[in-house]
Design a protein around this motif. Sequence first.
Motif, PDB file in Angstrom:
ATOM      1  N   THR A   1      15.015 -11.232  17.444  1.00 53.22           N
ATOM      2  CA  THR A   1      15.025  -9.990  18.199  1.00 53.22           C
ATOM      3  C   THR A   1      15.042  -8.796  17.240  1.00 53.22           C
ATOM      4  N   GLY A   2      14.562  -7.657  17.729  1.00 49.57           N
ATOM      5  CA  GLY A   2      14.630  -6.427  16.952  1.00 49.57           C
ATOM      6  C   GLY A   2      13.310  -6.003  16.353  1.00 49.57           C
ATOM      7  N   ALA A   3      13.362  -4.864  15.670  1.00 47.17           N
ATOM      8  CA  ALA A   3      12.161  -4.254  15.106  1.00 47.17           C
ATOM      9  C   ALA A   3      11.735  -4.938  13.816  1.00 47.17           C
TER      10      ALA A   3
ATOM     11  N   SER B   1      -2.842   6.535   6.861  1.00 47.52           N
ATOM     12  CA  SER B   1      -3.482   7.375   5.851  1.00 47.52           C
ATOM     13  C   SER B   1      -4.506   6.523   5.110  1.00 47.52           C
ATOM     14  N   ALA B   2      -5.185   7.130   4.150  1.00 46.81           N
ATOM     15  CA  ALA B   2      -6.231   6.414   3.413  1.00 46.81           C
ATOM     16  C   ALA B   2      -5.677   5.248   2.602  1.00 46.81           C
ATOM     17  N   GLY B   3      -4.441   5.309   2.165  1.00 45.31           N
ATOM     18  CA  GLY B   3      -3.913   4.266   1.301  1.00 45.31           C
ATOM     19  C   GLY B   3      -2.837   3.394   1.897  1.00 45.31           C
ATOM     20  N   GLU B   4      -2.486   3.624   3.162  1.00 41.84           N
ATOM     21  CA  GLU B   4      -1.392   2.857   3.746  1.00 41.84           C
ATOM     22  C   GLU B   4      -1.379   3.004   5.262  1.00 41.84           C
ATOM     23  N   ALA B   5      -1.002   1.917   5.908  1.00 36.14           N
ATOM     24  CA  ALA B   5      -0.766   1.948   7.352  1.00 36.14           C
ATOM     25  C   ALA B   5       0.535   1.210   7.617  1.00 36.14           C
ATOM     26  N   ARG B   6       1.284   1.709   8.612  1.00 34.16           N
ATOM     27  CA  ARG B   6       2.540   1.077   9.009  1.00 34.16           C
ATOM     28  C   ARG B   6       2.583   0.963  10.524  1.00 34.16           C
ATOM     29  N   ALA B   7       3.223  -0.101  10.968  1.00 40.36           N
ATOM     30  CA  ALA B   7       3.397  -0.310  12.403  1.00 40.36           C
ATOM     31  C   ALA B   7       4.694  -1.066  12.636  1.00 40.36           C
ATOM     32  N   VAL B   8       5.188  -0.962  13.859  1.00 43.36           N
ATOM     33  CA  VAL B   8       6.426  -1.633  14.250  1.00 43.36           C
ATOM     34  C   VAL B   8       6.165  -2.419  15.519  1.00 43.36           C
ATOM     35  N   ILE B   9       6.822  -3.552  15.610  1.00 42.88           N
ATOM     36  CA  ILE B   9       6.819  -4.341  16.831  1.00 42.88           C
ATOM     37  C   ILE B   9       8.268  -4.688  17.152  1.00 42.88           C
TER      38      ILE B   9
ATOM     39  N   LEU C   1     -10.632  -2.530  -2.530  1.00 48.72           N
ATOM     40  CA  LEU C   1     -11.485  -1.890  -1.530  1.00 48.72           C
ATOM     41  C   LEU C   1     -12.911  -1.861  -2.061  1.00 48.72           C
ATOM     42  N   GLY C   2     -13.693  -2.823  -1.639  1.00 50.99           N
ATOM     43  CA  GLY C   2     -15.081  -2.889  -2.065  1.00 50.99           C
ATOM     44  C   GLY C   2     -16.019  -2.367  -0.995  1.00 50.99           C
ATOM     45  N   ARG C   3     -17.289  -2.331  -1.332  1.00 53.03           N
ATOM     46  CA  ARG C   3     -18.286  -1.877  -0.361  1.00 53.03           C
ATOM     47  C   ARG C   3     -18.482  -2.886   0.765  1.00 53.03           C
ATOM     48  N   ARG C   4     -18.341  -4.180   0.460  1.00 52.85           N
ATOM     49  CA  ARG C   4     -18.587  -5.223   1.459  1.00 52.85           C
ATOM     50  C   ARG C   4     -17.328  -5.902   1.969  1.00 52.85           C
ATOM     51  N   THR C   5     -16.325  -5.994   1.110  1.00 48.99           N
ATOM     52  CA  THR C   5     -15.069  -6.619   1.531  1.00 48.99           C
ATOM     53  C   THR C   5     -13.883  -5.812   1.024  1.00 48.99           C
ATOM     54  N   GLN C   6     -12.756  -6.044   1.683  1.00 50.62           N
ATOM     55  CA  GLN C   6     -11.487  -5.423   1.300  1.00 50.62           C
ATOM     56  C   GLN C   6     -10.431  -6.531   1.286  1.00 50.62           C
ATOM     57  N   VAL C   7      -9.394  -6.327   0.472  1.00 52.56           N
ATOM     58  CA  VAL C   7      -8.237  -7.221   0.491  1.00 52.56           C
ATOM     59  C   VAL C   7      -6.996  -6.355   0.658  1.00 52.56           C
ATOM     60  N   TRP C   8      -6.175  -6.733   1.640  1.00 52.83           N
ATOM     61  CA  TRP C   8      -4.970  -5.980   1.983  1.00 52.83           C
ATOM     62  C   TRP C   8      -3.751  -6.868   1.841  1.00 52.83           C
ATOM     63  N   GLU C   9      -2.660  -6.272   1.362  1.00 52.76           N
ATOM     64  CA  GLU C   9      -1.363  -6.932   1.351  1.00 52.76           C
ATOM     65  C   GLU C   9      -0.528  -6.301   2.460  1.00 52.76           C
ATOM     66  N   VAL C  10       0.051  -7.144   3.289  1.00 53.58           N
ATOM     67  CA  VAL C  10       0.896  -6.658   4.386  1.00 53.58           C
ATOM     68  C   VAL C  10       2.265  -7.323   4.261  1.00 53.58           C
ATOM     69  N   THR C  11       3.289  -6.491   4.121  1.00 52.93           N
ATOM     70  CA  THR C  11       4.654  -7.008   4.120  1.00 52.93           C
ATOM     71  C   THR C  11       5.282  -6.690   5.469  1.00 52.93           C
ATOM     72  N   MET C  12       6.027  -7.637   5.989  1.00 49.52           N
ATOM     73  CA  MET C  12       6.700  -7.460   7.271  1.00 49.52           C
ATOM     74  C   MET C  12       8.185  -7.693   7.073  1.00 49.52           C
ATOM     75  N   SER C  13       8.974  -6.659   7.395  1.00 49.96           N
ATOM     76  CA  SER C  13      10.404  -6.661   7.108  1.00 49.96           C
ATOM     77  C   SER C  13      11.212  -6.260   8.332  1.00 49.96           C
ATOM     78  N   GLN C  14      12.444  -6.708   8.317  1.00 50.48           N
ATOM     79  CA  GLN C  14      13.418  -6.274   9.322  1.00 50.48           C
ATOM     80  C   GLN C  14      14.670  -5.831   8.575  1.00 50.48           C
ATOM     81  N   ASP C  15      15.067  -4.583   8.798  1.00 43.76           N
ATOM     82  CA  ASP C  15      16.241  -4.018   8.121  1.00 43.76           C
ATOM     83  C   ASP C  15      16.157  -4.206   6.606  1.00 43.76           C
TER      84      ASP C  15
END
Length: 153
Positions: free
Chosen positions: A113-115, A52-60, A125-139
């Motif tokens: 191992t695991g998701a 969505s416009a304010g968030e993305a999620r993915a799993v590996i 979110l600027g016109r030229r640059t963006q800064v994103w925080e990404v947290t990666m968690s398991q359970d």
Amino acid sequence: MKQANERQKLLQTLITVAASRPLNQAELAKLNELSTTGGFDATVGIRYTHLSAGEARAVIQVGPQHHQPWGVANGGVYCSLAESVASLAGVVAAGGPVMGINNNTNFISAVSTGAVEAVARPIQLGRRTQVWEVTMSQDGELKAKTTLRTMVG
């Protein structure tokens, strides 16, 4: 060439939709289908679960193909997962291409191992640059945290 243009057109449509509302399950399935027909996301096994416009999620699904010699996920897995999920979110936010210009990932604890779920949210979110925080968690346990800066292209 024609097939590549059709894939690009479909991807752009999904990005446009995600800018106005979260993608539904059928749209996420199409996005993942596009991601698994080649390229980096397919190689490491990234599957998107929300866009969505304010968030993305993915799993590996971490497995032996992601391991260092001593049996835990290589730190590059976290860096790559964060770069992929935040870059896709950045494209939605910018309405066009973005490129990672700085990836600062802190490794909190190992996974063998695991998701692992990544959640990308914007800090700036600027016109030229963006800064994103990404947290990666398991359970629900934090495994890594990334700050990614992208340049709007």
